[in-house]
Enzyme design. Structure first.
Site, short mmCIF file in Angstrom:
data_model
loop_
_atom_site.label_atom_id
_atom_site.label_comp_id
_atom_site.label_asym_id
_atom_site.label_seq_id
_atom_site.Cartn_x
_atom_site.Cartn_y
_atom_site.Cartn_z
N ASP A 56 0.73 -1.32 0.04
CA ASP A 56 0.04 -0.01 0.00
C ASP A 56 0.97 1.01 -0.01
O ASP A 56 1.61 1.57 1.22
CB ASP A 56 -0.84 0.02 1.22
CG ASP A 56 -1.79 1.16 1.30
OD1 ASP A 56 -1.74 2.14 0.61
OD2 ASP A 56 -2.68 1.24 2.24
N SER A 135 1.74 12.46 -16.10
CA SER A 135 0.82 12.52 -16.98
C SER A 135 0.73 13.65 -17.69
O SER A 135 1.35 14.77 -17.33
CB SER A 135 -0.50 12.39 -16.05
OG SER A 135 -1.75 12.73 -16.81
N TYR A 148 -6.70 14.41 -9.52
CA TYR A 148 -5.91 13.61 -10.28
C TYR A 148 -4.67 14.35 -11.04
O TYR A 148 -3.55 14.28 -10.99
CB TYR A 148 -6.39 12.91 -11.27
CG TYR A 148 -5.49 12.11 -12.23
CD1 TYR A 148 -4.82 10.81 -11.72
CD2 TYR A 148 -5.03 12.47 -13.35
CE1 TYR A 148 -4.01 9.97 -12.54
CE2 TYR A 148 -4.12 11.79 -14.40
CZ TYR A 148 -3.72 10.73 -13.92
OH TYR A 148 -2.97 9.88 -14.57
N LYS A 152 -0.63 14.92 -10.30
CA LYS A 152 0.52 14.72 -11.41
C LYS A 152 1.64 16.01 -11.43
O LYS A 152 2.48 15.93 -11.78
CB LYS A 152 -0.31 14.34 -12.47
CG LYS A 152 -0.85 12.98 -12.57
CD LYS A 152 0.19 11.68 -12.00
CE LYS A 152 -0.47 10.51 -12.17
NZ LYS A 152 0.40 9.29 -11.59
#
Length: 257
Positions: A56, A135, A148, A152
């Protein structure tokens, strides 16, 4: 001695493609994932030079256990790939705050944890490199992908800073910046950009780029960020030369549903 690579989130998708490619190229491969059953299944498919375990990435102690275990088995740690990540899409206010927090815990804290725990091992290795999964969403903030995209951008900043800071140890810290990739992560994604741009990249495309980066000489002229795919490369280059207002307008158009 075989060189070794440790990959987080390696049980499926991009991580699994990286694991398969490096295994085929003669590396000792660490396949670590929160889904240990799937990780063990992939390791069994690959063979004796693959080792799997549970990780994890949001838990620092998990990293300590996993990397210590892996280095005892492999002999040393040469390459760390921070691949594990999650994505929640849709309107910011309609996404539960716990989902935004979880994105940061996995996508950002996971990278910080991995780099921090790995450093003592990497410093002892004959060759050392870190590859982070950033990304195209780190080029300009993306509507309907707020946490998100922010995560990134954080990965991009971590990569840039450590690539400078860890020169003194001979460790390059690089990232890859793909657009949308054909994985479970983008299935049923609720964002205009994926509808307007499409999904052209495959996990193997990212694996190939990671392999090229690991096996390049890594001179001072090697760039830190590596956009993958023609669309991403165009977006990345335009963002560096376009006025901010044009970047904003173009991203507004791309995000329309």
């Amino acid at each position: 001695m075989r060189q070794s690579i440790f990959i987080s989130g390696a049980a499926q998708g991009i991580g699994a493609a990286i694991a398969r490619l490096f295994y085929q190229q003669g590396y000792n491969v660490g396949i670590y994932d929160i889904n240990e059953t799937a990780a063990q299944h992939l390791a069994a498919q690959l063979g004796e030079n693959a080792k799997a375990g549970r990780l994890d990435v949001a838990q620092y102690s998990d990293w300590q256990t996993a990397l210590n275990e892996f280095v005892v088995w492999a002999g040393e740690l040469n390459v760390l790939v921070n691949n594990a990540g999650i994505l929640y899409s849709g309107a910011f206010e309609k996404t539960e705050i716990i989902a935004h927090h979880r994105t940061i815990d996995i996508n950002v804290k996971g990278v910080l944890n991995g780099c921090h725990v790995a450093l003592p091992f990497l410093k002892k290795s004959s060759f050392a490199r870190i590859i982070n999964l950033s990304s195209a969403s780190a080029i300009y903030g993306q509507a309907d992908l707020i946490s998100y995209s922010a995560s990134k951008f954080a990965v991009r900043g971590i990569t840039e800073g450590l690539d400078i800071e860890w020169q003194k140890y001979g460790i390059r810290v690089l990232d890859v910046m793909p657009l949308f990739v054909q994985t479970a992560m983008v299935k049923d994604m609720d964002a205009g950009t994926i509808q307007n741009i499409g999904v052209d990249l495959k996990p193997q495309d990212i694996a190939d780029e990671v392999f090229n980066l690991v096996n390049s000489k890594g001179t001072i002229f090697t760039q830190t960020h590596h956009p993958i795919g023609l669309k991403t490369k165009i977006m990345y280059q335009l963002s560096t030369i376009s006025p901010q207002i044009l970047n904003r307008l173009s991203n507004m158009l791309l995000s329309r549903k």
